[in-house]
Scaffold this motif. Structure first.
Motif, mmCIF file in Angstrom:
data_model
loop_
_atom_site.group_PDB
_atom_site.id
_atom_site.type_symbol
_atom_site.label_atom_id
_atom_site.label_comp_id
_atom_site.label_asym_id
_atom_site.label_seq_id
_atom_site.Cartn_x
_atom_site.Cartn_y
_atom_site.Cartn_z
ATOM 1 N N LYS A 56 89.332 -55.066 54.042
ATOM 2 C CA LYS A 56 88.352 -56.039 54.723
ATOM 3 C C LYS A 56 88.750 -57.481 54.453
ATOM 4 O O LYS A 56 88.437 -58.237 55.439
ATOM 5 N N GLN A 84 96.183 -54.104 64.444
ATOM 6 C CA GLN A 84 95.418 -54.039 63.274
ATOM 7 C C GLN A 84 96.246 -54.096 62.125
ATOM 8 O O GLN A 84 97.306 -53.526 62.037
ATOM 9 N N ASP A 113 93.962 -49.058 46.569
ATOM 10 C CA ASP A 113 93.623 -47.618 46.417
ATOM 11 C C ASP A 113 94.888 -46.510 46.829
ATOM 12 O O ASP A 113 95.152 -45.376 45.864
ATOM 13 N N ASN A 141 96.688 -50.494 50.673
ATOM 14 C CA ASN A 141 95.610 -51.147 49.658
ATOM 15 C C ASN A 141 95.945 -50.785 48.276
ATOM 16 O O ASN A 141 96.695 -49.750 48.052
ATOM 17 N N LYS A 184 91.843 -40.975 63.513
ATOM 18 C CA LYS A 184 91.312 -40.698 61.910
ATOM 19 C C LYS A 184 91.755 -41.963 61.097
ATOM 20 O O LYS A 184 92.770 -42.767 61.255
ATOM 21 N N ARG A 185 90.747 -42.327 60.059
ATOM 22 C CA ARG A 185 91.315 -43.441 59.339
ATOM 23 C C ARG A 185 92.025 -42.699 57.856
ATOM 24 O O ARG A 185 91.747 -41.770 57.435
ATOM 25 N N LEU A 186 93.337 -43.398 57.743
ATOM 26 C CA LEU A 186 93.932 -42.719 56.551
ATOM 27 C C LEU A 186 93.690 -43.409 55.413
ATOM 28 O O LEU A 186 93.474 -44.821 55.337
ATOM 29 N N GLY A 221 93.570 -45.196 51.858
ATOM 30 C CA GLY A 221 94.515 -46.046 51.196
ATOM 31 C C GLY A 221 95.234 -47.043 52.168
ATOM 32 O O GLY A 221 96.138 -47.747 51.614
ATOM 33 N N TYR A 222 94.751 -47.444 53.278
ATOM 34 C CA TYR A 222 95.219 -48.417 54.178
ATOM 35 C C TYR A 222 94.051 -49.144 54.845
ATOM 36 O O TYR A 222 93.057 -48.583 54.956
ATOM 37 N N GLY A 223 94.164 -50.228 54.848
ATOM 38 C CA GLY A 223 93.451 -51.265 55.470
ATOM 39 C C GLY A 223 92.555 -52.118 54.423
ATOM 40 O O GLY A 223 92.388 -51.571 53.167
ATOM 41 N N ALA A 231 85.295 -44.881 51.293
ATOM 42 C CA ALA A 231 85.615 -46.531 51.801
ATOM 43 C C ALA A 231 85.866 -47.273 50.290
ATOM 44 O O ALA A 231 86.435 -48.328 50.661
HETATM 45 C C1 LIG Z 1 89.075 -50.778 54.044
HETATM 46 C C2 LIG Z 1 88.335 -50.543 55.397
HETATM 47 C C3 LIG Z 1 86.886 -50.304 55.337
HETATM 48 C C4 LIG Z 1 88.224 -52.067 55.867
HETATM 49 O O1 LIG Z 1 87.883 -52.047 57.234
HETATM 50 P P1 LIG Z 1 88.020 -53.302 58.381
HETATM 51 O O2 LIG Z 1 88.977 -53.973 58.101
HETATM 52 O O3 LIG Z 1 86.559 -53.660 58.370
HETATM 53 O O4 LIG Z 1 88.350 -52.642 59.753
HETATM 54 P P2 LIG Z 1 87.345 -51.807 60.765
HETATM 55 O O5 LIG Z 1 86.422 -50.928 60.284
HETATM 56 O O6 LIG Z 1 86.824 -53.012 61.454
HETATM 57 O O7 LIG Z 1 88.489 -51.188 61.649
HETATM 58 C C5 LIG Z 1 89.282 -51.991 62.641
HETATM 59 C C6 LIG Z 1 90.231 -50.733 63.414
HETATM 60 O O8 LIG Z 1 91.204 -50.589 62.310
HETATM 61 C C7 LIG Z 1 91.299 -49.022 62.114
HETATM 62 N N1 LIG Z 1 91.336 -48.575 60.833
HETATM 63 C C8 LIG Z 1 90.746 -49.319 59.870
HETATM 64 N N2 LIG Z 1 91.349 -48.564 58.755
HETATM 65 C C9 LIG Z 1 91.987 -47.685 59.171
HETATM 66 C C10 LIG Z 1 93.022 -46.662 58.469
HETATM 67 N N3 LIG Z 1 92.875 -46.640 57.185
HETATM 68 N N4 LIG Z 1 93.488 -45.825 59.067
HETATM 69 C C11 LIG Z 1 93.341 -45.653 60.503
HETATM 70 N N5 LIG Z 1 92.815 -46.747 61.090
HETATM 71 C C12 LIG Z 1 92.049 -47.655 60.642
HETATM 72 C C13 LIG Z 1 89.857 -48.605 62.832
HETATM 73 O O9 LIG Z 1 89.688 -47.498 63.413
HETATM 74 C C14 LIG Z 1 89.667 -49.420 63.862
HETATM 75 O O10 LIG Z 1 90.209 -49.308 65.055
HETATM 76 P P3 LIG Z 1 89.605 -49.385 66.439
HETATM 77 O O11 LIG Z 1 89.334 -50.992 66.435
HETATM 78 O O12 LIG Z 1 90.404 -48.926 67.292
HETATM 79 O O13 LIG Z 1 87.987 -48.898 66.508
HETATM 80 C C15 LIG Z 1 89.125 -49.670 56.258
HETATM 81 O O14 LIG Z 1 90.246 -50.096 56.658
HETATM 82 C C16 LIG Z 1 88.844 -48.166 55.780
HETATM 83 O O15 LIG Z 1 88.317 -47.375 55.963
HETATM 84 N N6 LIG Z 1 90.210 -47.991 55.013
HETATM 85 C C17 LIG Z 1 90.165 -46.499 54.509
HETATM 86 C C18 LIG Z 1 89.284 -46.273 53.377
HETATM 87 C C19 LIG Z 1 90.220 -47.268 52.154
HETATM 88 O O16 LIG Z 1 91.274 -47.110 51.976
HETATM 89 N N7 LIG Z 1 89.427 -47.863 51.337
HETATM 90 C C20 LIG Z 1 89.793 -48.661 50.186
HETATM 91 C C21 LIG Z 1 89.442 -50.153 50.196
HETATM 92 S S1 LIG Z 1 90.478 -51.099 49.009
#
Ligand SMILES: CC(C)(COP(=O)(O)OP(=O)(O)OC[C@H]1O[C@@H](n2cnc3c(N)ncnc32)[C@H](O)[C@@H]1OP(=O)(O)O)[C@@H](O)C(=O)NCCC(=O)NCCS
Length: 263
Positions: free
Chosen positions: A152, A194, A201, A199, A144-146, A148-150, A102
């Protein structure tokens, strides 16, 4: 050819003999003062001196990941370890140990995905959009979480935008960057509720792939960059704060069973 058996501990990176330190064959005396840290990192990791564009890109990657404030797990851990009365090196090492799927470690996973999909497909006409659709469909279907996406905090990661601009200007916005952007676009279509931006990374993963760097260096690049940030965080903790930090009582609670008698 010598009949001597190779020694058990071997390296092709640096030789240190007779008072001469040679990194990939270049005398460190000539590197000092003539080559930047990023250039010598590239030399060390890839074996050859970078072009100007490669050096600039790697430097930009390092700057993008150098620090992200006091809140990420690595900074919290590093400062907490120091606050418990440990040395700077223990604290920085502890911060680095938090890097995982993460946080920071997502570079390696994302780069693996991109490289598994596109490596050895140089001369094949691939449909990047179809590939992205398949990847996102599979992620959504299997929850699945991919990597490199998403994010906080950000619905658009400001570092991604700038890094991609730099990559484009240096000709590193190739097929991997294209695939990373196509996946982001697919997420926008398939999971509009969502916010799943590419991001920092993910951007680094795509750019390093376009630079020809092996995905297994992904976490390493982040560690090289963030170590400087963690030294800064720990040094500041040392200078500014008293030892033994505790969570403030309004930040934590007990929610287990109430006091009870032994049976
Ligand atoms: C970065 C991260 C932890 C932020 O999480 P967040 O904003 O708190 O989001 P949540 O954990 O609350 O997830 C919200 C929803 O989005 C989904 N989601 C979040 N990141 C996702 C991803 N990378 N791919 C697919 N789905 C994702 C979750 O499964 C969740 O779905 P649900 O509501 O159906 O259960 C998360 O996006 C992640 O794990 N990303 C992948 C790891 C990554 O790239 N990290 C580098 C960060 S700079």
């Amino acid at each position: 050819m010598s009949d001597e058996k190779p020694k058990e501990w071997r390296t092709a990176i640096t030789s240190n003999q007779d008072g001469r330190i040679l990194i990939r064959g270049y005398n460190i005396d000539n590197l000092i003062g003539n080559k930047s840290y990023a250039e010598v990192c590239f030399l060390l990791l890839k074996g050859e001196m970078p072009t100007q564009a490669e050096a600039k890109m790697l430097d930009a990657i390092f700057v993008s990941s150098i620090d992200a404030g006091i809140a990420p797990p690595s900074a919290v851990a590093a400062r907490t370890i120091f606050s418990g009365g440990n040395s700077l090196n223990a604290a920085v090492a502890g911060g680095i140990l938090t890097l995982g799927d993460a946080h920071g470690g997502a570079i390696e996973k994302a780069a693996k995905l991109f490289q598994d999909e596109l490596k050895d497909k140089n001369n094949i006409d691939v449909n990047i959009n179809q590939m992205a659709q398949k990847i996102v469909d599979d992620a959504v279907k299997n929850k699945k979480r991919l990597a490199g996406y998403g994010h906080k905090l950000h619905s658009v990661d400001p570092r991604t935008k700038r890094l991609l601009e730099v990559a484009k200007s240096l000709n590193f916005g190739g097929k991997y960057v294209e695939l990373a952007a196509a996946i982001e676009n697919e997420f926008r279509i398939k999971k509009p509720e969502q916010k799943l931006p590419l991001n920092v990374d993910g951007a680094i993963a795509a750019i390093m792939s376009d630079m020809g760097l092996d995905y297994r260096l992904g976490k390493g690049l982040f560690i090289i960059a963030r170590s400087a940030g963690l030294v800064g965080q720990v040094f500041e903790e040392w200078m500014r704060e008293k030892p033994f930090r505790r969570l403030r009582s309004d930040l934590h609670e007990y929610d287990g069973v109430p006091e009870r008698q032994l049976p």
